[in-house]
Design a protein around this motif. Structure first.
Motif, PDB file in Angstrom:
ATOM      1  N   VAL A 174      48.457 182.128 -10.095  1.00 20.11           N
ATOM      2  CA  VAL A 174      47.951 181.367 -10.897  1.00 20.11           C
ATOM      3  C   VAL A 174      47.812 179.798 -10.623  1.00 20.11           C
ATOM      4  CG1 VAL A 174      48.686 180.265 -13.182  1.00 20.11           C
ATOM      5  CG2 VAL A 174      48.777 182.619 -13.021  1.00 20.11           C
ATOM      6  N   ALA A 175      48.749 179.516  -9.768  1.00 20.38           N
ATOM      7  CA  ALA A 175      48.695 178.174  -9.191  1.00 20.38           C
ATOM      8  C   ALA A 175      47.460 177.920  -8.410  1.00 20.38           C
ATOM      9  CB  ALA A 175      50.162 177.872  -8.341  1.00 20.38           C
ATOM     10  N   ASP A 176      47.117 178.893  -7.654  1.00 15.72           N
ATOM     11  CA  ASP A 176      45.865 178.782  -6.498  1.00 15.72           C
ATOM     12  C   ASP A 176      44.553 178.444  -7.740  1.00 15.72           C
ATOM     13  OD1 ASP A 176      47.335 179.179  -4.378  1.00 15.72           O
ATOM     14  OD2 ASP A 176      46.779 181.200  -4.571  1.00 15.72           O
ATOM     15  N   VAL A 177      44.574 179.178  -8.537  1.00 19.13           N
ATOM     16  CA  VAL A 177      43.395 179.168  -9.711  1.00 19.13           C
ATOM     17  C   VAL A 177      43.467 177.820 -10.174  1.00 19.13           C
ATOM     18  CG1 VAL A 177      42.270 179.914 -11.644  1.00 19.13           C
ATOM     19  CG2 VAL A 177      43.216 181.486  -9.765  1.00 19.13           C
ATOM     20  N   ARG A 178      44.503 177.508 -10.797  1.00 20.50           N
ATOM     21  CA  ARG A 178      44.776 176.095 -11.575  1.00 20.50           C
ATOM     22  C   ARG A 178      44.451 175.021 -10.626  1.00 20.50           C
ATOM     23  NH1 ARG A 178      49.606 176.819 -13.717  1.00 20.50           N
ATOM     24  NH2 ARG A 178      50.610 175.844 -11.791  1.00 20.50           N
ATOM     25  N   ALA A 179      44.909 174.928  -9.449  1.00 21.72           N
ATOM     26  CA  ALA A 179      44.627 173.811  -8.535  1.00 21.72           C
ATOM     27  C   ALA A 179      43.174 173.655  -8.208  1.00 21.72           C
ATOM     28  CB  ALA A 179      45.583 173.911  -7.303  1.00 21.72           C
TER      29      ALA A 179
END
Length: 453
Positions: A428-433
């Motif tokens: 999730v953090a990868d996609v959000r960033a």
């Protein structure tokens, strides 16, 4: 002729067997890559499932190479590839000139297909032929003539230009065309990605311009050739040489082509409203996105699947269609190329609902970029994308498209093998960033054609 039909029928039968009964492991056969003495680069997947060969030859001669006053030049060069070839001498034998009708008949006799097209970045030729030696040899020779020695008949160009101009005129009676062109102009500015052929630009294109464009950008040393089929590496090397044999080597050598400027980022939001009397208002919202080589590509692919690329299970569909009934369909997509192709959200709605639909779509986008996906959304997107991966490479034609993508964008040879693993590893953090690095909802273009004030 009957024997060719029998061979084609047998190939189609074997194709059906391959699709419905073969081991899917064939799709992950290794990609071989090498450079010929001419400078041509070759990517090959040996696939013996069918007695057929699919070839794609890409040149850096797409629409991004068009001069602005002659938008449509690359497309014109591709169009005229099928309109005739010059007389030639092959293996000591005279080959007569062929007009467009004779070319069509020759390909029909071979049970093969050959064509040319120009996209934003590349002008490409494609060939599909049986690998029966006598038929393949004839197909290669004919394709080589169309690639290297088109005849550029003036009367045919005059006819095709008139047809093309009439088609452009008709297209401008449709709101979708007006929306697309206004959106491209606003997003890309003066970059060639925003060019569109017009009646005026076509009138500035003559046969001499096409000949000069062909001579400047098409040479063996500039070719990227992708092949999938029942041929060995040695056979592939020889047939690529044949296909490119009618293209002259540049006398000055294969110097790098002039660079094309990058797409400039937007500095502020922009709204374009075009009056149009139609049953549906057309809405496009977006900005310059990413180049295909961007390291955020996979994260944005997954992120966009959740936002609006996943059809009826996307956030945009839920908010715009399901909850409010503002549009039958709504989508979002990235269009990456050698430069930053556009990110776009698109929908159609009743004219009196256009303002509301725009607001809802913008709110969904703004919230999604700020927060990113949820864990359940990410898990569902991964399952869908990875589960459907086999369908992206379940035929020689689809596999060829993927190999050509690897070739054109200098991706690793094991890209297809690693793709599911890399998608699965995203968080999730990868996609959000990635979303926050690349999308700026407060600085997007909004085009509405046919809305009510």
């Amino acid at each position: 002729m009957q024997s060719i039909k029998r061979i084609v029928a047998r190939a189609l039968f074997m194709g059906a067997v391959a699709i419905f009964g073969a081991n899917p492991a064939w799709a992950l056969l290794p990609i071989e890559h090498w450079t010929q003495p001419s400078g041509a680069q070759v990517w090959l997947v040996q696939s013996a499932t069918l007695p057929m060969l699919d070839v794609r030859i890409d040149f850096d001669a797409g629409k991004r190479r068009d001069p602005a006053p002659q938008a449509g030049l690359a497309e014109a060069v591709a169009l005229m590839a099928s309109k005739g070839v010059q007389a030639d001498k092959l293996n000591g034998q005279d080959e007569p000139p062929l007009d467009e009708n004779a070319l069509g008949a020759a390909w029909a006799d071979l049970g093969a297909n050959f064509g040319a097209a120009a996209g934003a970045d590349a002008l490409h030729y494609s060939l599909r032929a049986l690998t029966e030696p006598a038929l393949l040899e004839r197909a290669l020779r004919l394709a080589a003539r169309q690639i290297g020695t088109p005849s550029w008949p003036e009367d045919v160009w005059q006819r095709e230009r008139a047809r093309w101009s009439a088609s452009i005129k008709e297209a401008h009676t449709r709101p979708g065309t007006l929306a697309e062109e206004a959106f491209a102009a606003a997003v890309y500015g003066s970059h060639p990605y925003g060019y569109h052929a017009s009646e005026e630009s076509l009138m500035r294109i003559g046969v001499a311009d096409m000949v000069a464009f062909h001579a400047r950008y098409l040479a063996p040393c500039r070719a990227r050739v992708s092949l999938v089929g029942a041929v060995t590496r040695a056979q592939a090397d020889a047939l690529v040489a044949t296909l490119l044999s009618r293209l002259p080597t540049p006398p000055e050598g294969c110097a790098p082509l002039p660079p094309v400027p990058e797409v400039a980022p937007l500095t502020a939001a922009k709204e374009v409203e075009i009056p149009f009397a139609s049953a549906q208002a057309h809405v496009l919202i977006g900005q310059p996105g990413i180049a295909r080589r961007d390291p955020d590509f996979l994260a944005l692919l997954v992120g966009n699947h959740i936002l609006g690329g996943g059809g009826l299970v996307s956030r945009l569909t839920e908010e715009v269609r399901e909850k409010r009934g503002l549009s039958y369909s709504v989508y979002s997509q990235f269009n990456p190329g050698l430069h930053a192709g556009a990110f776009v959200v698109g929908l159609q709605t009743r004219p009196d609902q256009a303002a509301q639909a725009v607001q809802v779509a913008q709110d969904v986008l703004r919230r999604y970029v700020a927060q990113g996906p949820t864990e359940p959304e990410l898990r569902a997107a991964k399952d869908n994308l990875i589960g459907g991966f086999a369908l992206r490479i379940d035929s020689n034609g689809k596999l060829l498209a993927n190999v050509a993508n690897i070739a054109w964008h200098d991706l690793p040879l094991d890209y297809l093998e690693q793709w599911p693993k890399k998608v699965q590893a995203l968080t999730v953090a990868d996609v959000r960033a990635a979303l926050q690095r690349k999308l700026q909802p407060e600085r997007m273009v909004t085009v509405v054609v046919g809305g009510q004030p």
